[in-house]
Design a protein around this motif. Structure first.
Motif, mmCIF file in Angstrom:
data_model
loop_
_atom_site.group_PDB
_atom_site.id
_atom_site.type_symbol
_atom_site.label_atom_id
_atom_site.label_comp_id
_atom_site.label_asym_id
_atom_site.label_seq_id
_atom_site.Cartn_x
_atom_site.Cartn_y
_atom_site.Cartn_z
ATOM 1 N N VAL A 493 78.335 35.116 -32.476
ATOM 2 C CA VAL A 493 79.506 34.931 -33.336
ATOM 3 C C VAL A 493 79.118 35.369 -34.738
ATOM 4 C CG1 VAL A 493 81.091 33.279 -34.356
ATOM 5 C CG2 VAL A 493 80.455 33.079 -31.939
ATOM 6 N N GLU A 494 79.836 36.384 -35.290
ATOM 7 C CA GLU A 494 79.579 36.896 -36.635
ATOM 8 C C GLU A 494 80.700 36.426 -37.560
ATOM 9 O OE1 GLU A 494 77.163 41.045 -35.767
ATOM 10 O OE2 GLU A 494 79.340 41.130 -35.992
ATOM 11 N N THR A 495 80.263 35.755 -38.619
ATOM 12 C CA THR A 495 81.241 35.262 -39.591
ATOM 13 C C THR A 495 81.457 36.302 -40.690
ATOM 14 O OG1 THR A 495 79.515 34.183 -40.884
ATOM 15 C CG2 THR A 495 80.558 32.882 -39.144
ATOM 16 N N THR A 496 82.475 36.096 -41.482
ATOM 17 C CA THR A 496 82.789 37.017 -42.568
ATOM 18 C C THR A 496 83.486 36.269 -43.695
ATOM 19 O OG1 THR A 496 83.940 39.077 -43.150
ATOM 20 C CG2 THR A 496 85.033 37.633 -41.580
ATOM 21 N N THR A 497 83.469 36.854 -44.860
ATOM 22 C CA THR A 497 84.210 36.293 -46.018
ATOM 23 C C THR A 497 85.325 37.250 -46.447
ATOM 24 O OG1 THR A 497 82.560 37.261 -47.513
ATOM 25 C CG2 THR A 497 82.263 34.959 -46.857
ATOM 26 N N THR A 498 85.614 38.245 -45.576
ATOM 27 C CA THR A 498 86.710 39.165 -45.865
ATOM 28 C C THR A 498 88.037 38.414 -45.814
ATOM 29 O OG1 THR A 498 85.448 40.979 -44.886
ATOM 30 C CG2 THR A 498 87.813 41.320 -45.207
ATOM 31 N N SER A 499 88.887 38.652 -46.778
ATOM 32 C CA SER A 499 90.146 37.924 -46.885
ATOM 33 C C SER A 499 91.023 38.140 -45.652
ATOM 34 C CB SER A 499 90.902 38.401 -48.135
ATOM 35 O OG SER A 499 92.139 37.735 -48.250
ATOM 36 N N GLY A 500 91.506 37.034 -45.087
ATOM 37 C CA GLY A 500 92.426 37.083 -43.962
ATOM 38 C C GLY A 500 91.738 37.286 -42.608
ATOM 39 N N GLU A 501 90.444 37.440 -42.579
ATOM 40 C CA GLU A 501 89.746 37.660 -41.309
ATOM 41 C C GLU A 501 88.858 36.462 -40.982
ATOM 42 O OE1 GLU A 501 87.645 41.318 -41.180
ATOM 43 O OE2 GLU A 501 89.357 42.539 -41.856
ATOM 44 N N SER A 502 88.796 36.137 -39.675
ATOM 45 C CA SER A 502 87.973 35.009 -39.219
ATOM 46 C C SER A 502 86.543 35.427 -38.901
ATOM 47 C CB SER A 502 88.603 34.371 -37.978
ATOM 48 O OG SER A 502 89.911 33.907 -38.257
ATOM 49 N N GLY A 503 86.368 36.655 -38.418
ATOM 50 C CA GLY A 503 85.063 37.128 -38.001
ATOM 51 C C GLY A 503 85.176 37.938 -36.725
ATOM 52 N N ASP A 504 84.127 37.990 -35.928
ATOM 53 C CA ASP A 504 84.152 38.767 -34.694
ATOM 54 C C ASP A 504 83.127 38.204 -33.718
ATOM 55 O OD1 ASP A 504 81.507 40.455 -34.824
ATOM 56 O OD2 ASP A 504 82.417 40.659 -36.816
ATOM 57 N N ILE A 505 83.251 38.655 -32.463
ATOM 58 C CA ILE A 505 82.277 38.327 -31.412
ATOM 59 C C ILE A 505 81.594 39.624 -31.013
ATOM 60 C CG2 ILE A 505 81.936 37.436 -29.094
ATOM 61 C CD1 ILE A 505 84.314 35.656 -29.447
ATOM 62 N N LEU A 506 80.254 39.617 -31.061
ATOM 63 C CA LEU A 506 79.466 40.800 -30.728
ATOM 64 C C LEU A 506 78.754 40.578 -29.401
ATOM 65 C CD1 LEU A 506 78.266 43.578 -31.473
ATOM 66 C CD2 LEU A 506 76.427 42.338 -32.652
ATOM 67 N N TYR A 507 79.003 41.488 -28.438
ATOM 68 C CA TYR A 507 78.315 41.476 -27.147
ATOM 69 C C TYR A 507 77.262 42.591 -27.169
ATOM 70 C CZ TYR A 507 82.450 38.797 -25.754
ATOM 71 O OH TYR A 507 83.465 37.870 -25.681
ATOM 72 N N SER A 508 76.038 42.228 -26.945
ATOM 73 C CA SER A 508 74.953 43.203 -26.981
ATOM 74 C C SER A 508 74.228 43.207 -25.639
ATOM 75 C CB SER A 508 73.946 42.878 -28.094
ATOM 76 O OG SER A 508 74.592 42.854 -29.354
ATOM 77 N N GLY A 509 74.025 44.400 -25.103
ATOM 78 C CA GLY A 509 73.298 44.550 -23.843
ATOM 79 C C GLY A 509 72.278 45.670 -23.953
ATOM 80 N N ARG A 510 71.129 45.485 -23.321
ATOM 81 C CA ARG A 510 70.073 46.489 -23.403
ATOM 82 C C ARG A 510 69.300 46.505 -22.077
ATOM 83 N NH1 ARG A 510 67.791 49.247 -27.606
ATOM 84 N NH2 ARG A 510 65.564 49.818 -27.451
ATOM 85 N N LEU A 511 69.148 47.709 -21.545
ATOM 86 C CA LEU A 511 68.390 47.925 -20.315
ATOM 87 C C LEU A 511 67.182 48.786 -20.658
ATOM 88 C CD1 LEU A 511 68.158 47.689 -17.196
ATOM 89 C CD2 LEU A 511 69.498 49.809 -17.056
ATOM 90 N N THR A 512 65.991 48.272 -20.388
ATOM 91 C CA THR A 512 64.758 48.992 -20.730
ATOM 92 C C THR A 512 63.898 49.152 -19.484
ATOM 93 O OG1 THR A 512 63.578 46.967 -21.318
ATOM 94 C CG2 THR A 512 64.792 48.083 -23.071
ATOM 95 N N ALA A 513 63.115 50.202 -19.494
ATOM 96 C CA ALA A 513 62.175 50.474 -18.396
ATOM 97 C C ALA A 513 60.860 50.949 -18.996
ATOM 98 C CB ALA A 513 62.738 51.518 -17.439
#
Length: 591
Positions: A493-513
């Motif tokens: 969960v990423e928060t923000t102080t931008t006016s009128g915005e609550s923030g965002d949800i970031l989904y991160s995936g990584r496949l390594t070999a």
């Protein structure tokens, strides 16, 4: 007078007769003594060697009589079973009756072979028991034949019995002295001897075949107190088409330095680990980039009473705000530095097949000032916040390899500045639930994955709550030795102080070999996918990345490394798209 003289003559004759009878009696009494001495064989002074020889003769006569009786009985029975040695080096028993009369005092038997006249020099070391027994039997056999011949001669000629016994004793003594002095035949006799295969000198420990290491080029580490530290430094150049991975970035040649280390305790009970890294990038030519980031984290595991286990973690991180972040400030020379201090403590307990874990965590973020292009600074204090969470995890062990679990999370995020610069009260309450599966199949497959739902309700009712599905994973799979495939996933969960915005949800995936091509050559590859979903506005970002690299170790402490990377961000919001391609070449040193 004449009448008395006959009486005196008879008296003298009577005394003479008495004296003669007395002498005869004494002689008769003394005469049986020599006869008795002959019977007892004690005729005068006898040497000890003669007595010993006579005793040996009687013992051999007794043994011969017993063996003759045994041979007569054996002729009536079935033939004797052939001797089969039980182990290598054993020899069959000698069935010759004459061998049983051998004496250790007899000299060895003469032989026509010239080499047999010289006694065999002794071995520098004691031979095996089987070989020693065979040698002793051969020596006794030769000595017995010589002894038997001498005894026969002594029995035939009684007049020379004492002389023969003395000669036999002298020969036995000479044989003993010869056997005792055999080692001193020549000065270099020992050097010419061939050692027995079973008595060869054992090789040094370093000469034994050592078990090959799984990774002969892995860092050895440095001992420091009760910890083993493994530091690594990497220095190289990066050529990139986008210096700061932003929509306005251009090509640049960067100098990149990476410092990493791991430290692990070697305590008998409990354990502790410390991990850290630091990355510094400076522009050599092209687009100006000056940034530094790093993190250090420690973990302490303690086994308590009543089957309780405690896990404590503490970490610190300093990372500049990314130019592609939603909170990035345009028109600045340096993005603000975000610092994070986080810690947690958890308690685990197993009751039968049930497993319980209660964890409390605290994370505090505080931001530095942004430096504008005109030289002034912009404060970011309104973004400073602290997140408190408590998580209860319950699992049931179906088998040692499978443990399904559920988690419930509650938390509270508080801002240091209760109302931000835009007039919004951004503190929030968090509630989440997840269900997943923990895997433990040894080196083959291990880790866990889970899915659930998370919601953060902001105190300001004018701002929409941040909520959405969550996916987390941390799996490692090794299809064969030297190959490791990892899958990681995280929801943030990423928060923000931008006016009128609550923030965002970031989904991160990584496949390594990672593949160990050779003991000194390692290949690695990675694919990444990030999805950012904005709350309060219709916006999203998609970030795709791919990377491949090689590390060639010159020795255990130094190697060459290279990698190529491409990254592309696509967004439905204006001014956020970018593409960055880069290639890196450097030297890696480890200890």
């Amino acid at each position: 007078m004449s009448g008395a003289q006959p009486e005196k003559l008879r008296g003298r004759q009577g005394k003479a007769i008495c004296a003669l009878l007395l002498a005869t009696s004494i002689f008769a009494l003394l005469r049986p003594a020599p006869l008795h001495a002959q019977e007892t064989e004690l005729r005068g002074e006898v040497s000890e060697s003669a007595i010993l020889s006579d005793q040996q003769r009687k013992a051999r006569s007794l043994v011969l009589a017993q063996q003759a009786a045994a041979n007569a009985a054996a002729q009536d029975n079935a033939p004797a079973r052939i001797y089969l040695p039980a182990s290598a080096g054993a020899v069959p028993d000698d069935t010759d009756a004459a061998n049983s009369t051998a004496s250790v005092f007899d000299p060895p038997q003469a032989s026509d072979d010239a080499s047999a006249d010289a006694p065999t020099p002794p071995k520098p070391r004691r031979a095996s028991p089987a070989r020693q027994n065979a040698a002793d039997k051969a020596k006794d056999k030769a000595a017995d034949k010589s002894k038997k011949k001498k005894n026969t001669t002594a029995a035939t000629d009684p007049t020379t019995t004492a002389t023969t016994a003395t000669t036999d004793d002298t020969g036995s003594i000479a044989a003993d002295q010869e056997a005792a002095n055999r080692r001193a035949l020549t000065v270099d006799s020992e050097d010419r001897q061939k050692l027995d295969a079973g008595a060869e000198r054992t090789a040094a420990i370093e000469g034994h075949n050592k078990k090959p290491e799984d990774d002969p080029f892995a860092a050895v580490g440095v001992k420091w107190g009760s910890f083993v530290i493994r530091p690594t430094i990497e220095q190289g150049l990066t050529a990139t088409t986008n210096g700061d991975s932003s929509s306005a970035g251009t090509s640049a040649l960067l100098s990149e330095t990476a410092l990493r280390f791991t430290a692990a305790s070697d305590w008998r009970e409990n354990s502790a680990t410390i991990d850290g890294y630091g990355i510094f990038r400076e522009t050599v030519s092209g687009y100006p980039v000056h940034d530094a980031q790093g993190r250090i984290e420690g973990q302490f595991n303690v086994d308590l009473d009543n089957e309780l286990r405690a896990i404590a973690k503490l970490g610190y991180e300093a990372v500049p705000e990314s130019a592609s972040s939603p909170d990035a400030i345009a028109g600045v020379s340096t993005q603000p530095l975000r610092q994070t201090i986080d810690g947690s403590i958890g308690v685990e307990k197993a009751v039968g097949k049930m497993q319980y874990t209660l964890t409390g965590a605290v994370s505090h973020d505080f931001y530095g000032d942004a430096k504008l292009s005109d030289g002034t600074s912009l404060s970011q204090k309104d973004q400073d916040n602290t997140l408190y969470t408590a998580t209860l995890r319950t699992g049931y062990e179906i088998s040692p390899a499978l443990t399904p679990f559920t988690e419930i999370e509650v938390g509270r995020r508080t801002y240091d500045q209760r109302i931000d610069n835009e007039g919004f009260e951004r503190s929030s309450t968090r509630l989440g639930a997840r269900a997943g599966l923990q895997l433990d199949m040894g080196e083959k497959l291990s880790g866990e994955f889970s899915a659930g739902w998370l919601r953060e309700a902001i105190d300001d009712k004018s701002l929409e709550p941040i909520s959405g599905a969550t996916v987390n994973a941390d799996l490692k799979w090794s299809p064969e030795r030297g190959t490791t495939i990892s899958l990681t996933g995280k929801t943030t969960v990423e928060t923000t102080t931008t006016s009128g915005e609550s923030g965002d949800i970031l989904y991160s995936g990584r496949l390594t070999a990672e593949r160990l091509v050779r003991s000194n050559l390692t290949a690695n590859a990675a694919l990444g996918l990030d999805w950012r979903d904005y709350v309060g506005i219709d916006g999203h970002d998609r970030i795709l990345s791919a990377e491949a690299g090689l590390t060639w170790w010159l020795n255990r402490y130094a190697g060459l490394t290279t990698r190529v990377r491409t990254e592309k961000l696509t967004s439905n919001l204006p001014g956020r798209d970018y593409t960055a391609n880069s290639i890196y070449l450097g030297v890696k040193v480890q200890r």
